[in-house]
Design an enzyme around this catalytic site. Structure first.
Site, PDB file in Angstrom:
ATOM      1  N   SER A  19       0.837  -1.202   0.000  1.00  0.00           N
ATOM      2  CA  SER A  19       0.000   0.000   0.000  1.00  0.00           C
ATOM      3  C   SER A  19       0.874   1.255   0.000  1.00  0.00           C
ATOM      4  O   SER A  19       1.593   1.503  -0.972  1.00  0.00           O
ATOM      5  CB  SER A  19      -0.961  -0.039   1.193  1.00  0.00           C
ATOM      6  OG  SER A  19      -1.938   0.968   1.102  1.00  0.00           O
ATOM      7  N   ASP A  70     -10.157  -4.268  -4.688  1.00  0.00           N
ATOM      8  CA  ASP A  70      -9.465  -3.127  -4.094  1.00  0.00           C
ATOM      9  C   ASP A  70      -9.875  -1.840  -4.791  1.00  0.00           C
ATOM     10  O   ASP A  70      -9.881  -1.766  -6.026  1.00  0.00           O
ATOM     11  CB  ASP A  70      -7.951  -3.341  -4.230  1.00  0.00           C
ATOM     12  CG  ASP A  70      -7.125  -2.220  -3.618  1.00  0.00           C
ATOM     13  OD1 ASP A  70      -7.690  -1.381  -2.881  1.00  0.00           O
ATOM     14  OD2 ASP A  70      -5.911  -2.190  -3.877  1.00  0.00           O
ATOM     15  N   HIS A  78      -8.057  -4.848  -0.662  1.00  0.00           N
ATOM     16  CA  HIS A  78      -6.807  -4.138  -0.389  1.00  0.00           C
ATOM     17  C   HIS A  78      -6.112  -4.741   0.832  1.00  0.00           C
ATOM     18  O   HIS A  78      -6.700  -4.919   1.892  1.00  0.00           O
ATOM     19  CB  HIS A  78      -7.096  -2.660  -0.136  1.00  0.00           C
ATOM     20  CG  HIS A  78      -5.874  -1.797  -0.071  1.00  0.00           C
ATOM     21  ND1 HIS A  78      -5.209  -1.382  -1.196  1.00  0.00           N
ATOM     22  CD2 HIS A  78      -5.180  -1.284   0.983  1.00  0.00           C
ATOM     23  CE1 HIS A  78      -4.169  -0.629  -0.851  1.00  0.00           C
ATOM     24  NE2 HIS A  78      -4.131  -0.565   0.482  1.00  0.00           N
TER      25      HIS A  78
END
Length: 352
Positions: free
Chosen positions: A181, A288, A318
């Site tokens: 991320s 996501d 995600h």
């Protein structure tokens, strides 16, 4: 996109300020007051419903400070050879955690559990490095800290005798930069910095050789919404409002989501066509909200002739590998990373 188990609000911090004084609140872990005061809870998150392992039978780990002035830490993991087996040198995976540049730590239980499994199943030395967080430290502080960690790693390679624990296992000629991320965004920026003309001048003298970059669902932004962003249900935990809040708190004052730290293709972002990219593996999740940005990123790099591979986990949200580090999908992701590492090393040796 399903609702995912995640962090609970901090419970052991000082009494919360009146709600009327709070202008930004991240689950009680970070609160910004009207007068600009930032309150950060020292509490670790409580994960539910899963609990995560803190050890692995085939992995040794330890923690160190890599930047004393900033109190930045790294957790180091190395596979233990099987009985009677040879230790040998292992590729090195430098890993940066996620958290929207505002939350997270290499010490958090889910990050730790993922790194244990990554080291064990990828057969690699994993170096999980912390970095300064926003809003106390706006971007590009996190990226600068990532670059600082690579400088520290270079020092370890030159002065290998100073830490035999790391040097006996780490092959500094096979280094990969990975990130989850926000950590994947850091990996992108390090790839750009490392592929610049100035950096290339010193490549032959570099005591470490970065062979590739792994971007796990990188946290990119942009002023214009993508379809996967616009279609994200508001009731899920990792929703658009939360991601927007992360950008408000992490970008320099007055910046938009098109800022170069957020958007690789923003109007003021550096051109990427002249960057000498090492191979890049970009991982997207079908559920996501960031999915469209990751796919667009890989497609644009490919159109520039850059060595990029895109892998999509169609049914995953995600950060699924830190939400459930023990899942089969996480195992498949680690196998994918292992194949990427092996392929990059083989291609490098073939061209040598």
């Amino acid at each position: 996109m399903p609702t995912m188990p995640a962090i609970q609000s901090a419970t052991g911090a000082a009494a919360a300020p009146p709600a009327s004084n709070v202008v930004e609140d991240l689950f009680g872990f970070v609160r910004v007051l009207r007068d600009g005061t930032i309150l950060r809870s020292p509490e670790q998150p409580v994960f539910c419903p899963a609990t995560f392992p803190d050890s692995h039978p085939s992995v040794q780990w330890k923690e160190a400070v890599y930047d004393k002035a900033k109190n930045l830490r790294v957790r180091m993991y190395k596979p233990v050879p099987a009985a009677g087996g040879e230790a040998g040198k292992r590729p090195v995976l430098v890993h940066f955690h996620g958290g929207g540049f505002c939350l997270g730590s290499c010490t958090w239980a889910n990050v730790h559990a993922f790194c244990l499994r990554l080291a064990a199943e990828a057969g690699a030395v994993v170096l999980s490095a912390g970095y300064r967080l926003a809003p106390e430290h706006s971007l590009p502080a996190a990226v600068d800290d990532g670059a600082g960690f690579l400088r520290w790693l270079r020092e370890q390679a030159v002065n290998a005798a100073d830490d035999g624990w790391l040097a006996e296992a780490a092959d500094f000629g096979r280094v990969f930069v990975t990130g989850d991320s926000a950590g994947g965004t850091i990996a992108h920026h390090l790839a750009v910095r490392g592929g610049s003309a100035a950096a290339a001048k010193h490549g032959e003298l570099d005591p470490i050789k970065i062979r590739g970059y792994v971007l796990l669902m990188p946290f990119f932004g942009g002023a214009r919404r993508t379809p996967s962003e616009a279609g994200c249900p508001a009731e899920v935990f990792l929703n658009l409002e939360l991601f927007d809040r992360f950008w408000r708190l992490s970008l320099p004052a007055g910046a938009t989501r098109d800022h170069p730290a957020a958007n690789p293709f923003g109007p003021d972002s550096p051109a990427l066509d002249t960057v000498d990219f090492r191979p890049v593996l970009a991982v997207a999740g079908g559920l996501d909200m960031m999915r469209d940005r990751v796919v667009d990123y890989a497609e644009r790099l490919a159109a520039m002739g850059k060595p990029v591979e895109l892998a999509e986990f169609a049914g995953e949200p995600h950060g699924f590998y830190t939400l459930d580090p023990g899942s089969e999908a996480t195992g498949e992701l680690i196998r994918l990373v292992g194949r990427f590492v092996d392929g990059c090393v083989a291609a490098s040796e073939a061209s040598a």
